[in-house]
Design a protein around this motif. Structure first.
Motif, PDB file in Angstrom:
ATOM      1  N   LYS A 231     -11.501  -7.081   3.703  1.00  0.00           N
ATOM      2  CA  LYS A 231     -11.675  -5.895   4.528  1.00  0.00           C
ATOM      3  C   LYS A 231     -11.072  -4.685   3.822  1.00  0.00           C
ATOM      4  N   PRO A 232     -11.509  -3.490   4.148  1.00  0.00           N
ATOM      5  CA  PRO A 232     -10.904  -2.302   3.522  1.00  0.00           C
ATOM      6  C   PRO A 232      -9.386  -2.253   3.686  1.00  0.00           C
TER       7      PRO A 232
ATOM      8  N   THR B 198      -1.443  -6.625  -9.219  1.00  0.00           N
ATOM      9  CA  THR B 198      -2.862  -6.465  -9.514  1.00  0.00           C
ATOM     10  C   THR B 198      -3.505  -5.721  -8.345  1.00  0.00           C
ATOM     11  N   GLN B 199      -4.261  -4.687  -8.678  1.00  0.00           N
ATOM     12  CA  GLN B 199      -4.848  -3.823  -7.649  1.00  0.00           C
ATOM     13  C   GLN B 199      -6.101  -4.474  -7.067  1.00  0.00           C
ATOM     14  N   VAL B 200      -6.133  -4.544  -5.749  1.00  0.00           N
ATOM     15  CA  VAL B 200      -7.325  -4.986  -5.027  1.00  0.00           C
ATOM     16  C   VAL B 200      -7.823  -3.803  -4.210  1.00  0.00           C
TER      17      VAL B 200
ATOM     18  N   VAL C 101      -1.847  -3.256  -3.791  1.00  0.00           N
ATOM     19  CA  VAL C 101      -1.422  -3.928  -5.017  1.00  0.00           C
ATOM     20  C   VAL C 101      -0.775  -5.240  -4.600  1.00  0.00           C
ATOM     21  N   TYR C 102      -1.231  -6.317  -5.199  1.00  0.00           N
ATOM     22  CA  TYR C 102      -0.754  -7.645  -4.850  1.00  0.00           C
ATOM     23  C   TYR C 102       0.215  -8.149  -5.921  1.00  0.00           C
TER      24      TYR C 102
ATOM     25  N   THR D  29       0.857  -1.171   0.000  1.00  0.00           N
ATOM     26  CA  THR D  29       0.000   0.000   0.000  1.00  0.00           C
ATOM     27  C   THR D  29       0.900   1.229   0.000  1.00  0.00           C
ATOM     28  N   PRO D  30       0.427   2.347  -0.515  1.00  0.00           N
ATOM     29  CA  PRO D  30       1.251   3.558  -0.587  1.00  0.00           C
ATOM     30  C   PRO D  30       1.835   3.935   0.771  1.00  0.00           C
TER      31      PRO D  30
END
Length: 122
Positions: A86-87, A116-118, A92-93, A40-41
């Protein structure tokens, strides 16, 4: 160097499910542990799950009971089934491979793919 193409991400509501896929190039897929990571950023890349060459799965505490990692050596492909999302799973995985010690320590040997973005949001 082994290369990866991750797919299957998307936008899902909290409590939903996704199945991520990871297609690898080369001929060493079956001889290595495969790992899924996420980023995550502003945060370091985090290990999510690992599957050994004997198909034994290991999971991050934050994901235990909610994810299943699997592999199909004939297709050079690994999968990550995620449920009860969950949020805070938004990231990105990525997948990668290497010796079990190296992937557990965040030092896989393949080239990083695009991931891949989740996104988990209502």
């Amino acid at each position: 160097q082994v290369q990866f193409v991750e797919s299957g991400g998307g936008l899902v509501q909290p409590g939903g499910s996704l199945r991520l896929s990871c297609a690898a190039s080369g001929s060493i897929f079956s001889k290595n542990a495969i790992a899924w990571y996420r980023r995550t950023p502003g945060k370091e890349r985090e290990l999510v799950a690992v599957i050994t060459t004997s198909s034994s799965g290991n999971y991050a505490d934050s994901m235990k009971g909610r994810v299943t990692i699997s592999r199909d050596n004939a297709k050079n492909t690994a999968y990550l089934e995620m449920n009860s999302l969950k949020p805070e799973d938004t990231a990105v995985y990525y997948c990668n491979l290497g010796s079990l010690v190296d992937v557990l320590n965040g030092r896989p040997s393949g080239a990083w793919g695009q991931g891949t973005q989740v996104t988990v949001s209502s």
